[in-house]
Write a protein that holds these residues in place. Structure first.
Motif, PDB file in Angstrom:
ATOM      1  N   HIS A  87      35.122  46.427  41.295  1.00 55.07           N
ATOM      2  CA  HIS A  87      36.570  46.258  41.484  1.00 55.07           C
ATOM      3  C   HIS A  87      37.065  47.098  42.654  1.00 55.07           C
ATOM      4  O   HIS A  87      37.858  46.628  43.483  1.00 55.07           O
ATOM      5  CB  HIS A  87      37.289  46.650  40.191  1.00 55.07           C
ATOM      6  N   LYS A 140      41.812  39.920  42.288  1.00 56.40           N
ATOM      7  CA  LYS A 140      41.791  41.271  41.704  1.00 56.40           C
ATOM      8  C   LYS A 140      41.545  41.205  40.202  1.00 56.40           C
ATOM      9  O   LYS A 140      40.816  42.041  39.647  1.00 56.40           O
ATOM     10  CB  LYS A 140      43.118  41.979  41.983  1.00 56.40           C
ATOM     11  N   THR A 143      37.789  40.780  39.286  1.00 54.31           N
ATOM     12  CA  THR A 143      36.963  41.997  39.259  1.00 54.31           C
ATOM     13  C   THR A 143      37.437  42.982  38.193  1.00 54.31           C
ATOM     14  O   THR A 143      36.629  43.688  37.587  1.00 54.31           O
ATOM     15  CB  THR A 143      36.974  42.685  40.629  1.00 54.31           C
ATOM     16  N   PHE A 144      38.744  43.006  37.941  1.00 54.96           N
ATOM     17  CA  PHE A 144      39.270  43.956  36.958  1.00 54.96           C
ATOM     18  C   PHE A 144      38.804  43.614  35.544  1.00 54.96           C
ATOM     19  O   PHE A 144      38.544  44.515  34.740  1.00 54.96           O
ATOM     20  CB  PHE A 144      40.795  43.984  37.013  1.00 54.96           C
ATOM     21  N   ALA A 147      35.582  45.303  34.945  1.00 53.96           N
ATOM     22  CA  ALA A 147      35.749  46.750  34.774  1.00 53.96           C
ATOM     23  C   ALA A 147      36.365  47.082  33.416  1.00 53.96           C
ATOM     24  O   ALA A 147      36.147  48.183  32.887  1.00 53.96           O
ATOM     25  CB  ALA A 147      36.629  47.309  35.893  1.00 53.96           C
ATOM     26  N   ALA A 191      32.949  38.330  38.301  1.00 50.70           N
ATOM     27  CA  ALA A 191      33.433  39.499  39.040  1.00 50.70           C
ATOM     28  C   ALA A 191      32.880  39.533  40.457  1.00 50.70           C
ATOM     29  O   ALA A 191      33.566  39.958  41.393  1.00 50.70           O
ATOM     30  CB  ALA A 191      33.053  40.779  38.294  1.00 50.70           C
TER      31      ALA A 191
END
Length: 300
Positions: A87, A140, A143-144, A147, A191
């Motif tokens: 991320h 975003k 990828t978040f 995480a 991701a």
């Protein structure tokens, strides 16, 4: 601890690998100090996070090498940390373009090429997507989610493991490991996709900032930490890696993984220091100012 049963060559190897881990951490600390002094605050923490990936993986591998029973916890720690780094790498590319506002102004008429790996590299017929605030938000989020969900799944795995319901080497349909691993695999692909899309878009613009070298280092860490580990684990489960008392095949596979990762992450840490060390004073503060006052200044 495994070290109590080592012969002289084994102790020498452990000492060399531990020294490599220590040097990697010292190099990272020195680089972090340099970044803290030279890089504007708007991107300082992101670049430190990305640089920390290799020394953190080396440290967790070293701990797992000395204390074999901690392998599951050290592997989970490294996996969770790298999920956050994925991320952060996407955010770093946006910051290197001057931030989201300046990125949107540079590419206001541009389109993202989404037919790229690891999801859709073969789907060349996919349409290009306009570069807007909404598409950046979805990238975003892509990828978040990794995480966020990776630590949750790792915590669930540890809870099941302590209860005796989870074994990383039990891949039968009735076991939890196969389902958790498949779910993590899907989240990983989702991701990595936004990072690849963003890199394809900005690699020409950021070539002066060595973005290709940075992306290559990020890819090496990803491949070594995930693909290499998966291949060696499969070889160990199939008994292709023979047992060597007191180590079983799976334990010996983990032992090999940890030693390889320490050496590989040591080299990547040294290369990262060269790639990320450059003068930021000439260009970066201007870009940070442009991001904050983007409505009042003309796009470079």
């Amino acid at each position: 601890s495994l070290s109590t049963g080592l012969d002289l060559p084994g102790r020498f190897l452990f000492a060399i690998l531990t020294l490599m881990t220590l040097i990697a951490n010292l190099v990272f600390i020195e680089e972090a100090v340099y970044i803290y002094r030279k890089i504007p605050s708007c991107k300082r923490s992101i670049i430190i996070w990305v640089n920390a990936a290799a020394p953190v993986i080396a440290t967790t591998s070293c701990i797992g090498m000395w204390i074999p029973r901690s392998t599951m916890f050290t592997d989970f720690t490294a996996a969770v940390f790298f999920a956050i780094v994925i991320h952060k790498f996407l955010l770093m590319m946006i910051k290197e373009c001057g931030g989201q506002k300046l990125l949107l102004r540079r590419f206001e008429n541009g389109r993202f090429k989404i037919s790229t790996g690891p999801c859709c590299c073969c789907c060349l017929c996919l349409p290009r997507v306009r570069i807007t605030r909404r598409t950046l938000f979805w990238m975003k989020l892509g990828t978040f989610q990794f995480a966020f969900f990776r630590p949750v799944l790792m915590f669930l795995s540890i809870v099941l493991w302590t209860n005796g319901n989870y074994s990383p080497y039990n891949l039968s349909p009735k076991g939890a490991a196969i389902w958790i691993s498949c779910f993590i695999g899907v989240l990983t692909i989702l991701a990595l996709w936004p990072v690849a899309i963003m890199f394809q878009q900005v690699r020409t613009l950021l070539i002066s900032k060595k973005i290709i070298s940075k992306f290559a280092l990020y890819q090496f860490i990803l491949i070594l930490n995930h693909l290499q580990t998966a291949i060696i684990n499969i070889l160990a489960m199939q008994r292709i890696i023979p047992c060597a008392p007191p180590l079983s095949s799976s334990a010996r596979g983990a032992y090999v993984i940890q030693q390889l990762l320490i050496m590989e992450m040591f080299l990547i840490t040294l290369i990262s220091r060269v790639v990320y060390r450059r003068r930021y004073d000439d260009l970066e503060p201007l870009e940070c100012t442009t991001e904050e006052d983007g409505d009042n200044k003309q796009t470079p």
